[in-house]
Motif scaffolding. Structure first.
Motif, short mmCIF file in Angstrom:
data_model
loop_
_atom_site.label_atom_id
_atom_site.label_comp_id
_atom_site.label_asym_id
_atom_site.label_seq_id
_atom_site.Cartn_x
_atom_site.Cartn_y
_atom_site.Cartn_z
N UNK A 102 -1.46 -5.36 -9.14
CA UNK A 102 -0.82 -4.02 -8.47
C UNK A 102 -1.42 -3.56 -7.31
N UNK A 103 -2.68 -3.68 -7.28
CA UNK A 103 -3.42 -3.06 -6.03
C UNK A 103 -3.10 -3.23 -4.70
N UNK A 104 -2.35 -4.47 -4.15
CA UNK A 104 -1.56 -4.38 -3.11
C UNK A 104 -0.75 -3.09 -2.48
N UNK A 105 -0.17 -2.61 -3.39
CA UNK A 105 0.57 -1.29 -3.17
C UNK A 105 -0.12 -0.08 -3.40
N UNK A 106 -1.43 -0.17 -3.65
CA UNK A 106 -2.29 1.17 -3.63
C UNK A 106 -2.53 1.51 -2.36
N UNK A 107 -1.55 2.33 -1.54
CA UNK A 107 -1.59 2.66 -0.28
C UNK A 107 -1.33 4.27 -0.42
N UNK A 108 -1.77 4.94 0.67
CA UNK A 108 -1.43 6.31 0.73
C UNK A 108 -0.04 6.51 1.08
N UNK A 109 0.77 7.19 0.42
CA UNK A 109 2.32 7.27 0.74
C UNK A 109 2.67 7.78 2.03
N UNK A 110 1.67 8.60 2.54
CA UNK A 110 1.78 9.38 3.91
C UNK A 110 1.64 8.30 4.84
N UNK A 111 0.74 7.20 4.71
CA UNK A 111 0.52 6.40 5.83
C UNK A 111 1.55 5.32 5.63
N UNK A 112 2.22 4.98 4.59
CA UNK A 112 3.22 3.91 4.49
C UNK A 112 4.36 4.27 4.82
N UNK A 113 4.65 5.59 4.83
CA UNK A 113 5.79 5.81 5.38
C UNK A 113 6.04 5.94 6.97
N UNK A 114 4.91 5.96 7.62
CA UNK A 114 4.48 5.55 9.07
C UNK A 114 4.70 4.23 9.27
N UNK A 115 4.22 3.27 8.40
CA UNK A 115 4.27 1.79 8.64
C UNK A 115 5.63 1.29 8.37
N UNK A 116 6.26 1.75 7.32
CA UNK A 116 7.73 1.49 6.89
C UNK A 116 8.67 2.61 7.04
N UNK A 117 8.96 3.08 8.21
CA UNK A 117 9.78 4.22 8.44
C UNK A 117 11.06 4.27 7.72
#
Length: 240
Positions: A102-117
Motif C-alpha cells: 500500500x505504500x505507493x499511494x502514501x502521498x500528500x493529498x495536497x500534492x497529488x491533486x496537483x499531479x492528477x488534477x
C-alpha cells in the motif's frame, strides 16, 4: 498441499509455519515486481491502483486462511507462555507486506491533486484507503514490541536478527505521514507522533548493538524532528 487450508501454528508442526510463509513470500515477490519494477514506470495510476487492490485482496485472503489465533498482540499473551519467535516473525512479515503493497499511494493529498488534477472522487478515496492501511500496519508493527524499552525483552519476544528492519520500515511510514501538509489521519496525529517517537527510542536502544542500528537511529531521528518542525511551522502559519 492446499495453501488455502487452515493451518495450526502448534510448534509440533513447524512445517505449517513454513508453508504459510511461502505463500506470503509469493505475494511479496509479486508486489515487488509489479509495483516497484521497471514496468511500473510505464503504468497509469489507475493500473497501479488496481494492482494494489488486487495484491491487498490476496494478502487478506492469505490472512483469512490461517489460524484464527493469528495475529495476536504480544502484550496480551501470558508472560509464562509467550508466542514463539517464529510466530512473531510471521506476524511482522504480514504487516511488512501490507506496508509494501500500500505504500505507493502514501502521498500528500495536497500534492497529488496537483499531479492528477482531474482524478475522480472514487479514485481519491481508493488512495486514501490504501494509505490508511499502510499507516495502520506500521502502527501495528510497533504495537508488537514489548511495552518496556528493554533490549533483552525485545530479543526474547521478536526475531532479533531482523527486528531492526521492521522498526525502520514502520518508522519511515509514520514520519512520512507526519511530514504531509494534509495528513490522512489528522485526528490521530498526537498518537502517531507518540508512536514515531517510540520507534526512535527503540532505535536508540538498538544503536549500541551494531553500526546499522546506529546509522538508522541517526537518520530516522533527524527525519522525525524535521517532520515535527515542518508541522510546527505549518501550525504557526495557519494561526497567523
Amino acid at each position: 498441499m492446499e495453501l488455502s487450508a487452515v493451518y495450526s501454528f502448534d510448534e509440533e508442526y513447524p512445517s505449517s509455519n513454513f508453508i504459510t510463509g511461502l505463500r506470503l513470500d509469493e505475494i511479496v515477490s509479486e508486489a515487488i515486481i509489479s509495483l516497484y519494477g521497471m514496468k511500473s514506470l510505464d503504468s497509469t495510476w489507475a493500473h497501479i491502483q488496481g494492482l494494489i487492490s488486487e495484491l491487498d485482496n490476496k494478502l487478506s485472503q492469505w490472512y483469512a486462511s490461517i489460524d484464527p489465533g493469528f495475529p495476536y498482540t504480544v502484550q496480551s499473551i501470558d508472560i509464562c507462555a509467550p508466542p514463539s519467535t517464529s510466530l512473531t516473525y510471521l506476524h511482522l512479515r504480514y504487516l511488512s507486506a501490507r506496508i509494501l503493497i500500500n505504500k505507493p499511494v502514501l502521498c500528500d493529498p495536497s500534492e497529488l491533486i496537483l499531479t492528477i488534477p482531474y482524478q475522480s472522487e472514487a479514485s481519491r478515496q481508493m488512495d486514501s484507503d490504501a494509505a490508511v492501511r499502510c499507516i495502520s500496519a506500521a502502527r501495528q508493527v510497533l504495537q508488537l514490541l514489548p511495552l518496556n524499552i528493554d533490549i533483552v525483552e525485545l530479543h526474547g519476544k521478536t526475531p532479533w536478527w531482523c527486528i531492526l528492519h521492521y522498526i525502520v520500515q514502520a518508522s519511515s511510514v509514520l514520519i512520512t505521514e507526519l511530514s504531509f501538509d494534509e495528513p490522512h489521519l489528522p485526528m490521530e496525529m498526537d498518537d502517531i507522533i507518540s508512536q514515531s517517537d517510540l520507534a526512535i527510542r527503540w532505535l536508540s536502544t538498538l544503536a549500541g548493538t551494531c553500526e546499522s542500528a546506529s546509522k538508522a537511529c541517526h537518520c530516522m531521528n533527524s527525519l522525525h524532528h524535521l517532520a515535527l518542525e515542518k508541522r510546527e511551522r505549518a501550525t504557526q502559519g495557519h494561526g497567523q
